[in-house]
Design an enzyme around this catalytic site. Structure first.
Site, short mmCIF file in Angstrom:
data_model
loop_
_atom_site.label_atom_id
_atom_site.label_comp_id
_atom_site.label_asym_id
_atom_site.label_seq_id
_atom_site.Cartn_x
_atom_site.Cartn_y
_atom_site.Cartn_z
N CYS A 67 78.70 68.73 23.48
CA CYS A 67 78.75 67.16 23.97
C CYS A 67 79.09 67.31 25.54
CB CYS A 67 79.53 66.22 23.25
SG CYS A 67 79.90 64.86 24.28
N CYS A 70 81.67 64.75 26.68
CA CYS A 70 82.88 65.01 26.28
C CYS A 70 83.72 65.96 27.13
CB CYS A 70 82.92 65.84 25.13
SG CYS A 70 82.19 64.73 23.58
#
Length: 303
Positions: A67, A70
């Site tokens: 991700c 993230c």
């Protein structure tokens, strides 16, 4: 978010508030980050998230290695957690490595951030946020919870005002280490040994119930529900189906199944179902409305 997510499957009724200061610390990064930033797994969720949220807010950062957002959000949250000096805790959870937690929070995308206080979700947001907005969110969270969670003000005051860390009970430490290894049998034996010496130890009693249910839940087969529906007089099938329902968040349905089974049975069979249901109640907090309703229904079924 309050009440929208059922944390019961990973939550024991141990004296969390008393044990929060002694919860094990999982280092992340290094140095001073150990007390405020922790990497959490399914095995440590109870101690690091539920127990600690009885003292200070725990901000759960649900992320994944693939991700991109993230990787932008997590470092900022870590920085802010360290600046907070223990007024709140950042719990980092890799959703790929801990799918049951991701399922628990009904994660649709990452990053997802959920604030836990007093063992329950209180606020949440999805996606990466800029640092000023994160600071404002954390500040609002602390202001809203300062009077409810004693650890916030103590951490902000620092020094002698902060709560002293309680020494860990080596008996519980051994049980928790066994649980972290996934050795349910050893954990059950350790908690049972405590109860043999202290029959009224509520912390050990609740933890033992949680371990026993966790061991069954890990083996729970969703197909057991269909088999039990087809064979209402099969006691083993009814117990297995109830475990599967509770393990997947269908708590009221699992309780109701066993109450109905109590009504249909008598003698040793009825007592076996009753004891199974009572042990399941021990996994949940005393004030859980589903437990209160099921206890009332069980009493009506028995008498």
């Amino acid at each position: 978010m309050a009440g929208a997510v059922d944390l019961s499957a990973l939550k024991s009724r141990a004296e969390a508030a008393a044990r929060a200061a002694a919860a094990p610390k999982s280092p992340s990064g290094g140095g001073g980050a150990a007390a405020t930033v922790v990497d959490v797994t399914e095995a440590t969720f109870q101690a690091e998230v539920i127990d600690r949220s009885m003292q200070v807010p725990v901000v759960v950062d649900l992320w994944a290695t693939w991700c991109g957002p993230c990787k932008q959000l997590s470092p900022v949250l870590e920085k802010l957690a360290q600046e907070g000096n223990g007024a709140w805790v950042l719990a980092k959870i890799d959703v790929d490595a801990n799918p049951r937690i991701a399922q628990l929070f009904q994660v649709q995308s990452v990053p997802m951030v959920i604030a836990i206080a007093g063992g329950q979700p209180v606020d949440a947001f999805a996606g990466a946020q800029p640092e000023p907005q994160l600071r404002q969110w954390i500040s609002s969270l602390l202001n809203a919870l300062r009077d409810q969670l004693p650890g916030i003000r103590a951490a902000e005051q620092g020094g002698p005002g902060a709560p002293a860390e309680e020494p860990e009970d080596p008996r519980f430490t051994a049980a928790e280490e066994a649980l972290e290894r996934g050795d349910y049998a050893a954990a059950e034996a350790a908690y049972q040994k405590i109860l043999d010496a202290e029959p009224n130890n509520e912390q050990a009693k609740a933890a033992l119930a949680q371990v026993r249910f966790s061991a069954r839940a890990e083996q729970a087969d969703p197909g057991a529900i269909e088999r039990a529906d087809a064979a209402p007089d099969d006691i083993d099938a009814q117990l297995a189906a109830a475990d599967a329902e509770v393990a997947t968040g269908k708590v009221a349905e699992g309780f109701d199944r066993l109450v109905r089974a109590v009504k249909r049975t008598s003698g040793d069979e009825r007592d076996r179902i009753r004891r199974h249901l009572l042990e399941m109640f021990e996994v949940f907090p005393d004030g859980d409305e589903r437990v209160i309703a099921a206890r009332r229904a069980l009493a009506n079924a028995l008498f």
